[in-house]
Each structure stands twice: as structure tokens, then as C-alpha cells.
Design an enzyme around this catalytic site. Structure first.
Site, short mmCIF file in Angstrom:
data_model
loop_
_atom_site.label_atom_id
_atom_site.label_comp_id
_atom_site.label_asym_id
_atom_site.label_seq_id
_atom_site.Cartn_x
_atom_site.Cartn_y
_atom_site.Cartn_z
N HIS A 38 0.83 -1.21 0.00
CA HIS A 38 0.00 0.00 0.00
C HIS A 38 0.87 1.26 0.00
CE1 HIS A 38 0.88 0.99 4.18
NE2 HIS A 38 0.70 -0.30 4.45
N GLU A 71 -2.30 -7.21 7.96
CA GLU A 71 -0.92 -7.03 8.40
C GLU A 71 -0.68 -7.80 9.69
OE1 GLU A 71 2.03 -6.90 7.93
OE2 GLU A 71 2.72 -4.85 7.68
#
Length: 191
Positions: free
Chosen positions: A9, A80
Site C-alpha cells: 500500500h 498485516e
């Protein structure tokens, strides 16, 4: 043989400041949004049969700004690393209390270890290997590093060997039938 394009990202305030950003949903900065748009330019015209993404906003927004939001499949496996008690802290802050702390060896109290993250991504790695077409994966630095280690047949702690910056592209593929890295940590401005 199919290729798997990994996209970390775009930049967030926490990633820019070196803070461990696991499950806290921090938005992209202006620079992070621009990185996401550049990812889209680089991927334009590429035949991607599947587009997988972490369900966290920073990955979803990167995917959307890159032009793949309508095709995105959110996957819990791509969340994550759970940093537990270390969420939001920098490594120097953690080492004030635990001078010899090393994420890849020690994991996080109240969170995950490298082995935990490896178990979480192993099924996804197997599915990506079985696919007969290219895929894109939008996610986060540490989980993508573990995914890469597992793609290569290494232990999840070997993800420590793969530096991965925000807004970069990496490609996993094959040399003959051997899983390999064909591109790593490429900034989108020069991808």
C-alpha cells in the site's frame, strides 16, 4: 507460468514515521495516494485474472486508486502482522524496554509471531501457485514479506531478508518450475 504482482500500500503517516501499523486503519497520505495512482499506470493493460487485497483501508484504497477496486477480493489472510502491545510504536521505542527485541525472532506480546503469520498465508500461497493466470495482491509490508518467504519455500522468519517500501511493486514467478522473485521493491515511478 503465472506471475503474482505484490503491491505494498501507499505511504501513511505511520509508515512514514516508522510506527508498527498492524490493525490500526491509518489512511494514505497525499504521497501515498499518488503512489497508488502510479501503480495503476504500471499495471494498466496487464491481464490480471484475480485481484486480492487486505481488508484494511490503506490497502483497499491503494487498490481502488490503482483502478482495481471493482474487482478486489478482500482476504483476511492479507491482514498485516498483529503487533499486539507494540501497535503504533517504533522499533527504537520498543527497544527502550526490550533492547534485544527483534520482530522476526520474538514476535509481539498480545500479537503474532512470524510462524503465526506464515500459517495464515500458507493456504493463500498454495492457491496462488495452483492458479494458471496472473494475480495482483495489495497488502502490507510484513505480511507480503512472509508471503514471499513462503512462496520461495523458506520459513516465515526469512521474510526479514526482504526490505519492502510503501508504494512499491514486486513480482513472484517461476524459473522453469522453481518459485522465484522476478522483481523486488521497485518504486512505481521507475517500475
Amino acid at each position: 507460468m503465472p506471475e503474482i504482482v505484490l503491491i505494498r500500500h501507499g505511504e501513511t503517516e505511520w509508515s512514514r514515521d516508522g510506527r508498527h501499523t498492524g490493525r490500526t486503519d491509518v489512511p494514505l497520505t497525499d504521497a501515498g495516494r499518488r503512489q497508488a495512482e502510479l501503480v495503476g499506470e504500471w499495471l494498466e493493460g496487464r491481464a490480471l485474472v484475480r485481484v486480492l487485497t487486505s481488508p484494511l483501508g490503506r490497502a483497499l484504497e491503494t487498490c481502488r486508486l490503482a483502478g482495481f477496486g471493482d474487482r478486489a477480493e478482500p482476504r483476511e489472510e492479507l491482514l498485516e502482522w498483529d503487533y499486539g502491545e507494540y501497535e503504533g510504536l517504533t522499533t527504537p521505542q520498543i527497544r527502550e524496554q526490550r533492547p534485544d527485541w527483534y520482530l522476526w525472532r520474538d514476535g509481539c506480546p498480545g500479537g503474532e509471531s512470524a510462524a503465526d503469520v506464515g500459517l495464515r498465508v500458507d493456504g493463500l500461497v498454495a492457491a496462488l501457485r495452483e492458479a494458471d493466470a496472473d494475480a495482483a495482491v495489495f497488502a502490507h509490508g510484513h505480511v507480503l514479506r512472509v508471503l514471499t518467504a513462503r512462496w520461495l519455500g523458506l520459513g516465515p522468519e526469512s521474510g526479514a531478508l526482504f526490505k519492502l517500501d510503501t508504494g512499491t511493486l514486486s513480482v513472484l514467478g517461476y524459473e522453469r518450475k522453481t518459485p522465484v522473485i522476478t522483481r523486488w521493491n521497485s518504486p512505481v515511478s521507475s517500475a
